[in-house]
Design a protein around this motif. Structure first.
Motif, PDB file in Angstrom:
ATOM      1  N   PHE A 118       0.828  -1.201   0.000  1.00  0.00           N
ATOM      2  CA  PHE A 118       0.000   0.000   0.000  1.00  0.00           C
ATOM      3  C   PHE A 118       0.867   1.258   0.000  1.00  0.00           C
ATOM      4  O   PHE A 118       0.517   2.266  -0.630  1.00  0.00           O
ATOM      5  N   LEU A 119       1.988   1.234   0.707  1.00  0.00           N
ATOM      6  CA  LEU A 119       2.901   2.369   0.680  1.00  0.00           C
ATOM      7  C   LEU A 119       3.356   2.658  -0.745  1.00  0.00           C
ATOM      8  O   LEU A 119       3.388   3.814  -1.181  1.00  0.00           O
ATOM      9  N   ARG A 120       3.727   1.612  -1.469  1.00  0.00           N
ATOM     10  CA  ARG A 120       4.165   1.785  -2.851  1.00  0.00           C
ATOM     11  C   ARG A 120       3.064   2.403  -3.712  1.00  0.00           C
ATOM     12  O   ARG A 120       3.323   3.249  -4.573  1.00  0.00           O
ATOM     13  N   LEU A 121       1.836   1.964  -3.487  1.00  0.00           N
ATOM     14  CA  LEU A 121       0.725   2.515  -4.251  1.00  0.00           C
ATOM     15  C   LEU A 121       0.559   4.012  -3.978  1.00  0.00           C
ATOM     16  O   LEU A 121       0.354   4.795  -4.903  1.00  0.00           O
ATOM     17  N   TYR A 122       0.655   4.393  -2.722  1.00  0.00           N
ATOM     18  CA  TYR A 122       0.439   5.795  -2.378  1.00  0.00           C
ATOM     19  C   TYR A 122       1.664   6.669  -2.632  1.00  0.00           C
ATOM     20  O   TYR A 122       1.561   7.899  -2.584  1.00  0.00           O
ATOM     21  N   ALA A 123       2.797   6.063  -2.911  1.00  0.00           N
ATOM     22  CA  ALA A 123       4.006   6.834  -3.224  1.00  0.00           C
ATOM     23  C   ALA A 123       4.340   6.767  -4.709  1.00  0.00           C
ATOM     24  O   ALA A 123       5.419   7.202  -5.119  1.00  0.00           O
ATOM     25  N   ARG A 124       3.418   6.259  -5.513  1.00  0.00           N
ATOM     26  CA  ARG A 124       3.732   6.001  -6.927  1.00  0.00           C
ATOM     27  C   ARG A 124       3.975   7.281  -7.728  1.00  0.00           C
ATOM     28  O   ARG A 124       4.616   7.239  -8.783  1.00  0.00           O
ATOM     29  N   THR A 125       3.474   8.406  -7.259  1.00  0.00           N
ATOM     30  CA  THR A 125       3.655   9.667  -8.000  1.00  0.00           C
ATOM     31  C   THR A 125       4.837  10.474  -7.485  1.00  0.00           C
ATOM     32  O   THR A 125       5.109  11.554  -8.011  1.00  0.00           O
ATOM     33  N   GLU A 126       5.527   9.973  -6.474  1.00  0.00           N
ATOM     34  CA  GLU A 126       6.623  10.726  -5.876  1.00  0.00           C
ATOM     35  C   GLU A 126       7.958  10.315  -6.480  1.00  0.00           C
ATOM     36  O   GLU A 126       8.122   9.219  -7.009  1.00  0.00           O
ATOM     37  N   SER A 127       8.931  11.223  -6.370  1.00  0.00           N
ATOM     38  CA  SER A 127      10.285  10.885  -6.787  1.00  0.00           C
ATOM     39  C   SER A 127      10.873   9.889  -5.804  1.00  0.00           C
ATOM     40  O   SER A 127      10.376   9.716  -4.694  1.00  0.00           O
TER      41      SER A 127
END
Length: 343
Positions: A118-127
Motif C-alpha cells: 500500500f505504501l508503494r501505491l500511495y508513493a507512486r507519484t513521488e520521486s
C-alpha cells in the motif's frame, strides 16, 4: 493532487480508516478485553470468520475466477497449492508445532508486505529521493512490534496457536529496539516537515497509512496485552483494506453488467456472499474435525468425527490450511506491476 487509489472517500473509508476505527473500538472495550485472553464468541465470529478468513477467499477473484489470468499463469496457480500442501504435510509430520510455526511466520510476512504494498501505491507519484526512508519506516512500523512480541514472552495472544513464535525475555533488546524505532520515526517526521514546507504539500494517504499502521500494530501488540484487542486491530487493519482492493480489481467478467449484477449493491452481495460462505464452510470443517471450540456456531459440523490420529492430522491440517497458505504465497505474485496494481 493526492495519489488516491480510487477516490478520497473510497480510500478513506475502506483502506486508510480501518485501523483508526479499530483503535476507537478498542478504546471503548472493557478493561478485561484489553488485557486478558477473553474473546467473546460473537467477536471471534465477526473478526476471524467474516473478515480474516473471508479475505483469504477474496483472492479467488483475482486468480482462479479470472479466466484470462488463470490461462496466462496456469502453472503458478496449479503448482502453488500442490507445493504448499506437500510442504505442509512434511512439516506437520515433524510435529504440529513445526507446522503452525512455519505457517505463522509465512502469515507475518504476508501481513508486513501488504503494508509495504500500500505504501508503494500511495508513493507512486513521488520521486525516489526518500523512498528508502519511507520503506524502512513502514517496515519498522510492523517489525518493531513483532520484535517486542518475540522479546516479551507474557503475551495473552498468539498468531495461530500457543508457542508459534520463538520468544525470549530480553529487556535490553527491547530497550535498544525502542530507541532505534523512536529515532527512525523522528527522522521520518522531520523529513515530512521539511519537504512539506519546501513544496507546500504532503502526501496525505501515504502518511495516514504510516500513522495507522504504526498505531494499530503498536497498540495491539506492545501497549495492550489482550486477545480481543490484538485480533481486532490486526484483522480489521489488514482484512478490510485487502477486501477493498480486491473489489477494485475484480476481473471484468465478474464486474460486467447483466440482469443480475447491473447494480453495485447486488454485485457486492454476490462478492461478500461467496467469500463469507467459503469462510464459514472452512471454519466449520476446522471446528468439526479438529478444534471443537465453537459448537454453537458450527452445529451441523459437530456430526463430523474428531480426527485424533497423528498421521491423519498430518494429511488433514495442511489441507484445511491450504487456502491460507496459497493466499499468502500467491499474494506475492498477483499484485506485481505487470498485473495492473503494483506493490
Amino acid at each position: 493532487m493526492q495519489p488516491w487509489i480510487r477516490s478520497p472517500r473510497y480510500d478513506g473509508v475502506f483502506i486508510l480508516m480501518p485501523p483508526f476505527i479499530a483503535l476507537l473500538i478498542v478504546a471503548l472495550l472493557p478493561d478485561r478485553y484489553r488485557t486478558t485472553t477473553d474473546m467473546p464468541v460473537v467477536s471471534w465470529f465477526l473478526l476471524v470468520v467474516l473478515i480474516d478468513v473471508a479475505h483469504v477467499y477474496s483472492t479467488l477473484f483475482r486468480t482462479y475466477f479470472d479466466r484470462a489470468r488463470f490461462r496466462r499463469q496456469r502453472l503458478l496457480f496449479v503448482g502453488v497449492p500442490v507445493v504448499c500442501y506437500l510442504i505442509g504435510v512434511g512439516l506437520h509430520s515433524l510435529g504440529a508445532g513445526v507446522f503452525w510455526r512455519a505457517l505463522a511466520y509465512l502469515a507475518v510476512f504476508h501481513f508486513v508486505r501488504q503494508q509495504y504494498g500500500f505504501l508503494r501505491l500511495y508513493a507512486r507519484t513521488e520521486s525516489g529521493r526518500f523512498a528508502w526512508l519511507d520503506a524502512i519506516t513502514i517496515y519498522a512500523a510492523t517489525l518493531y512490534p513483532l520484535l517486542i512480541w518475540h522479546l516479551t514472552p507474557d503475551r495473552n495472544f498468539n498468531w495461530f496457536t500457543d508457542g508459534d513464535f520463538w520468544q525470549i525475555d530480553w529487556p535490553l533488546g527491547r530497550a535498544v529496539a525502542t530507541l532505534l524505532y523512536v529515532g527512525l520515526l523522528g527522522l521520518y517526521l522531520a523529513k515530512e516537515l521539511v519537504t512539506g514546507f519546501r513544496y507546500g504539500t504532503i502526501n496525505l494517504p501515504r502518511n495516514l497509512l504510516v500513522l495507522g499502521t504504526a498505531l494499530s500494530w503498536y497498540v495491539g501488540i506492545v501497549y495492550l496485552n489482550g486477545d480481543l484487542a490484538f485480533t481486532l486491530l490486526n484483522v480489521v487493519s489488514h482484512g478490510i483494506p485487502y477486501l477493498a482492493l480486491i473489489w477494485l480489481t475484480n476481473p471484468p467478467r465478474f464486474r460486467r453488467r447483466s440482469a443480475l449484477t447491473q447494480r453495485v449493491w447486488l454485485r457486492l452481495v454476490l462478492f461478500l456472499g461467496v467469500v463469507i460462505g467459503l469462510a464459514y464452510l472452512e471454519e466449520g470443517f476446522w471446528d468439526g474435525l479438529v478444534w471443537r471450540e465453537h459448537g454453537a456456531v458450527f452445529g451441523t459440523f459437530q456430526a463430523l468425527p474428531t480426527v485424533q490420529s497423528d498421521w491423519l492430522l498430518a494429511l488433514l491440517v495442511p489441507l484445511l490450511a491450504l487456502p491460507q497458505a496459497t493466499h499468502y504465497v500467491l499474494d506475492g505474485f498477483i499484485w506485481r506491476r505487470d498485473t495492473g496494481t503494483a506493490t
